[in-house]
Motif scaffolding. Structure first.
Motif, PDB file in Angstrom:
ATOM      1  N   LEU A  82      47.577 -43.514   8.268  1.00  0.00           N
ATOM      2  CA  LEU A  82      48.255 -44.763   7.916  1.00  0.00           C
ATOM      3  C   LEU A  82      48.979 -45.484   6.624  1.00  0.00           C
ATOM      4  N   GLU A  83      49.508 -44.137   6.119  1.00  0.00           N
ATOM      5  CA  GLU A  83      51.260 -44.574   5.614  1.00  0.00           C
ATOM      6  C   GLU A  83      52.176 -44.768   6.936  1.00  0.00           C
ATOM      7  N   SER A  84      51.961 -44.005   7.745  1.00  0.00           N
ATOM      8  CA  SER A  84      52.461 -44.009   9.027  1.00  0.00           C
ATOM      9  C   SER A  84      52.521 -45.746   9.493  1.00  0.00           C
ATOM     10  N   LEU A  85      51.299 -46.271   9.879  1.00  0.00           N
ATOM     11  CA  LEU A  85      51.057 -46.863  10.226  1.00  0.00           C
ATOM     12  C   LEU A  85      51.694 -48.358   9.628  1.00  0.00           C
ATOM     13  N   ARG A  86      51.483 -48.169   8.072  1.00  0.00           N
ATOM     14  CA  ARG A  86      51.788 -49.214   7.271  1.00  0.00           C
ATOM     15  C   ARG A  86      53.363 -49.620   7.113  1.00  0.00           C
ATOM     16  N   GLU A  87      53.775 -48.284   7.311  1.00  0.00           N
ATOM     17  CA  GLU A  87      55.225 -48.132   7.279  1.00  0.00           C
ATOM     18  C   GLU A  87      55.980 -49.307   9.353  1.00  0.00           C
ATOM     19  N   ASN A  88      55.166 -48.470   9.770  1.00  0.00           N
ATOM     20  CA  ASN A  88      55.525 -49.493  11.297  1.00  0.00           C
ATOM     21  C   ASN A  88      55.434 -50.960  11.269  1.00  0.00           C
ATOM     22  N   ILE A  89      54.317 -51.124  10.307  1.00  0.00           N
ATOM     23  CA  ILE A  89      54.029 -52.771  10.737  1.00  0.00           C
ATOM     24  C   ILE A  89      54.885 -53.489   9.265  1.00  0.00           C
ATOM     25  N   LEU A  90      55.369 -52.914   8.186  1.00  0.00           N
ATOM     26  CA  LEU A  90      56.320 -53.507   7.646  1.00  0.00           C
ATOM     27  C   LEU A  90      57.472 -53.579   8.046  1.00  0.00           C
ATOM     28  N   ALA A  91      57.983 -52.768   8.764  1.00  0.00           N
ATOM     29  CA  ALA A  91      59.140 -52.556   8.961  1.00  0.00           C
ATOM     30  C   ALA A  91      59.813 -54.162   9.566  1.00  0.00           C
ATOM     31  N   ASP A  92      60.936 -54.430   9.029  1.00  0.00           N
ATOM     32  CA  ASP A  92      61.542 -55.479   8.943  1.00  0.00           C
ATOM     33  C   ASP A  92      59.902 -56.380   9.936  1.00  0.00           C
ATOM     34  N   VAL A  93      59.747 -56.766   8.951  1.00  0.00           N
ATOM     35  CA  VAL A  93      58.581 -57.680   9.010  1.00  0.00           C
ATOM     36  C   VAL A  93      59.373 -59.096   8.883  1.00  0.00           C
ATOM     37  N   ASP A  94      59.844 -59.701   8.649  1.00  0.00           N
ATOM     38  CA  ASP A  94      60.663 -60.846   8.557  1.00  0.00           C
ATOM     39  C   ASP A  94      62.298 -60.986   9.401  1.00  0.00           C
ATOM     40  N   SER A  95      62.037 -60.070  10.266  1.00  0.00           N
ATOM     41  CA  SER A  95      62.901 -60.427  11.135  1.00  0.00           C
ATOM     42  C   SER A  95      62.511 -61.371  12.301  1.00  0.00           C
ATOM     43  N   GLU A  96      63.714 -62.280  12.808  1.00  0.00           N
ATOM     44  CA  GLU A  96      63.160 -63.489  13.299  1.00  0.00           C
ATOM     45  C   GLU A  96      63.077 -63.025  14.984  1.00  0.00           C
ATOM     46  N   ASP A  97      63.584 -61.693  14.918  1.00  0.00           N
ATOM     47  CA  ASP A  97      63.669 -61.069  16.548  1.00  0.00           C
ATOM     48  C   ASP A  97      62.268 -60.569  16.680  1.00  0.00           C
ATOM     49  N   LEU A  98      61.584 -60.608  15.976  1.00  0.00           N
ATOM     50  CA  LEU A  98      59.885 -60.060  15.786  1.00  0.00           C
ATOM     51  C   LEU A  98      58.703 -60.954  16.027  1.00  0.00           C
ATOM     52  N   ARG A  99      58.431 -60.392  16.943  1.00  0.00           N
ATOM     53  CA  ARG A  99      57.171 -62.242  17.527  1.00  0.00           C
ATOM     54  C   ARG A  99      55.941 -62.021  17.483  1.00  0.00           C
ATOM     55  N   VAL A 100      55.884 -60.675  17.814  1.00  0.00           N
ATOM     56  CA  VAL A 100      54.432 -60.043  17.976  1.00  0.00           C
ATOM     57  C   VAL A 100      54.206 -58.264  18.431  1.00  0.00           C
ATOM     58  N   VAL A 101      52.928 -58.227  17.847  1.00  0.00           N
ATOM     59  CA  VAL A 101      52.860 -56.340  17.822  1.00  0.00           C
ATOM     60  C   VAL A 101      52.046 -55.945  18.612  1.00  0.00           C
ATOM     61  N   ILE A 102      52.093 -55.098  19.150  1.00  0.00           N
ATOM     62  CA  ILE A 102      51.112 -54.649  19.676  1.00  0.00           C
ATOM     63  C   ILE A 102      50.595 -52.995  20.010  1.00  0.00           C
ATOM     64  N   LEU A 103      49.133 -52.449  19.340  1.00  0.00           N
ATOM     65  CA  LEU A 103      48.957 -51.117  19.167  1.00  0.00           C
ATOM     66  C   LEU A 103      48.137 -50.850  19.549  1.00  0.00           C
ATOM     67  N   SER A 104      48.563 -49.501  19.927  1.00  0.00           N
ATOM     68  CA  SER A 104      47.898 -49.270  21.017  1.00  0.00           C
ATOM     69  C   SER A 104      47.970 -47.785  20.486  1.00  0.00           C
ATOM     70  N   ALA A 105      47.276 -46.117  21.564  1.00  0.00           N
ATOM     71  CA  ALA A 105      47.186 -45.128  21.303  1.00  0.00           C
ATOM     72  C   ALA A 105      47.205 -44.450  22.073  1.00  0.00           C
ATOM     73  N   LYS A 106      47.940 -43.313  22.368  1.00  0.00           N
ATOM     74  CA  LYS A 106      47.844 -42.542  23.648  1.00  0.00           C
ATOM     75  C   LYS A 106      46.846 -41.354  23.559  1.00  0.00           C
ATOM     76  N   GLY A 107      46.453 -41.156  24.551  1.00  0.00           N
ATOM     77  CA  GLY A 107      44.933 -40.436  24.516  1.00  0.00           C
ATOM     78  C   GLY A 107      43.903 -41.138  24.933  1.00  0.00           C
ATOM     79  N   PRO A 108      42.632 -40.302  24.926  1.00  0.00           N
ATOM     80  CA  PRO A 108      41.465 -40.944  25.636  1.00  0.00           C
ATOM     81  C   PRO A 108      40.512 -41.576  24.655  1.00  0.00           C
ATOM     82  N   VAL A 109      41.094 -41.531  22.921  1.00  0.00           N
ATOM     83  CA  VAL A 109      40.793 -41.601  22.293  1.00  0.00           C
ATOM     84  C   VAL A 109      42.036 -42.712  21.510  1.00  0.00           C
TER      85      VAL A 109
END
Length: 314
Positions: A82-109
């Motif tokens: 959860l802490e890692s996910l939070r960091e990835n979400i917030l990293a440079d969230v104010d950057s004009e280069d960021l327009r959309v986030v896709i969240l996915s996962a490795k593996g069958p679950v």
């Protein structure tokens, strides 16, 4: 009597203006949190084997990919995950280069939810509180950041994993994906997943999921509004990227304003929602990109977005 009505109308107008201004401030608050997190967070979160990070972050052409990367543990939402996910979400969230986030996962679950080994008495109440506080923070961040978040699901999403899907703005899933809240079966009712799921599906559908723990299929999830689209497995990447690319074509500040307004409308009554939305649409028209879009339509050309929250007029 007339003076009382006039006073009441002024109070209503003031309340509506205050509500609309709070919509505009929502994104600013998230941006400030992002800056604070960027300054404070230098840690990287790894699985117990220390071999690979728990999440992966990639970004190209305005699209950020965040990938849950602990398939051996069914991408459980441990505190570290959860802490890692939070960091990835917030990293440079104010950057004009960021327009959309896709969240996915490795593996069958996609995610099996919380790591139950962290929820034993040995960890203690303080630790348990931190787990659920962090989880709630991540789920609300997904809805509060100024860009849309798309869940790309190819497999099982249970408990807090199902909550994660429900919290995203859009969810594209494969035909084999399933969704469940099985906490009741292990003596831990899925109360926090119920917050997001209960806002995505009808009450009676949510209650059956919560009381029985029975999984629902991808098509049932689509029928009830938990997901946006069901596609064959081989088309998942293509369909999800197509949605992300269409979002990237829009003006970033307009999308941000729209997302914040929609989130607030969902918590309001009809009349209050219309009052807020009307005020925000006027604010949208005052944006430089708002006027550019209208001029481009009239002139029959493609708009040239600034992607900045600059005003064309007061």
């Amino acid at each position: 009597m007339d003076s009382q009505n006039t006073g009441s109308e002024r109070e209503d107008e003031a309340a509506t203006g205050k509500m609309a201004r709070s919509v505009l401030c929502t994104c600013l608050g998230v941006l400030q949190l992002g800056r604070k997190t960027a300054l404070l967070s230098g840690a990287r979160f790894y699985s117990q084997s220390e071999a690979e990070p728990l999440t992966l972050k990639q970004q190209s052409d305005g699209i950020r990919r965040i990938i849950l990367n602990n398939p051996k543990k069914r991408n459980a939402l441990s505190l570290s995950m959860l802490e890692s996910l939070r960091e990835n979400i917030l990293a440079d969230v104010d950057s004009e280069d960021l327009r959309v986030v896709i969240l996915s996962a490795k593996g069958p679950v996609f995610s099996s939810g919380h790591d139950l080994k962290e929820l034993t008495s040995a960890q203690g109440r303080e630790y348990h509180t931190k787990v659920f506080h962090t989880c709630s923070e991540v789920m609300t961040l997904i809805q509060d950041i100024p860009v849309p978040v798309i869940a790309m699901v190819n497999g099982v999403a249970t408990a807090a994993g199902c909550q994660l899907v429900a919290s995203c703005d859009i969810a594209v899933v494969t035909e084999k994906s399933t969704f469940a809240t099985p906490g009741v079966s292990v003596g831990l009712f899925c109360s926090t997943p119920a917050v997001a799921i209960g806002r995505a599906v009808p009450r009676k559908v949510a209650m059956e999921m919560l009381f029985t723990g029975t999984p629902i299929s991808a098509h049932d999830a689509l029928l009830h509004g938990l997901v946006s689209k069901v596609v064959p497995e081989e088309q998942l990447e293509e369909e999800t990227l197509a949605i992300a690319q269409r979002i990237c074509k829009a003006s970033r500040p307009v999308v941000a304003l729209g997302k914040a307004t929609f989130q607030r409308q969902m918590a309001q009554g009809r009349d209050a929602a219309y009052a807020t939305a009307s005020k925000v649409m006027v604010d949208n028209l005052a944006l430089r990109d708002g006027q550019e879009g209208i001029r481009a339509f009239i002139e029959k050309r493609k708009p040239v977005w600034s992607h900045k929250a600059e005003k064309a007029h007061d």
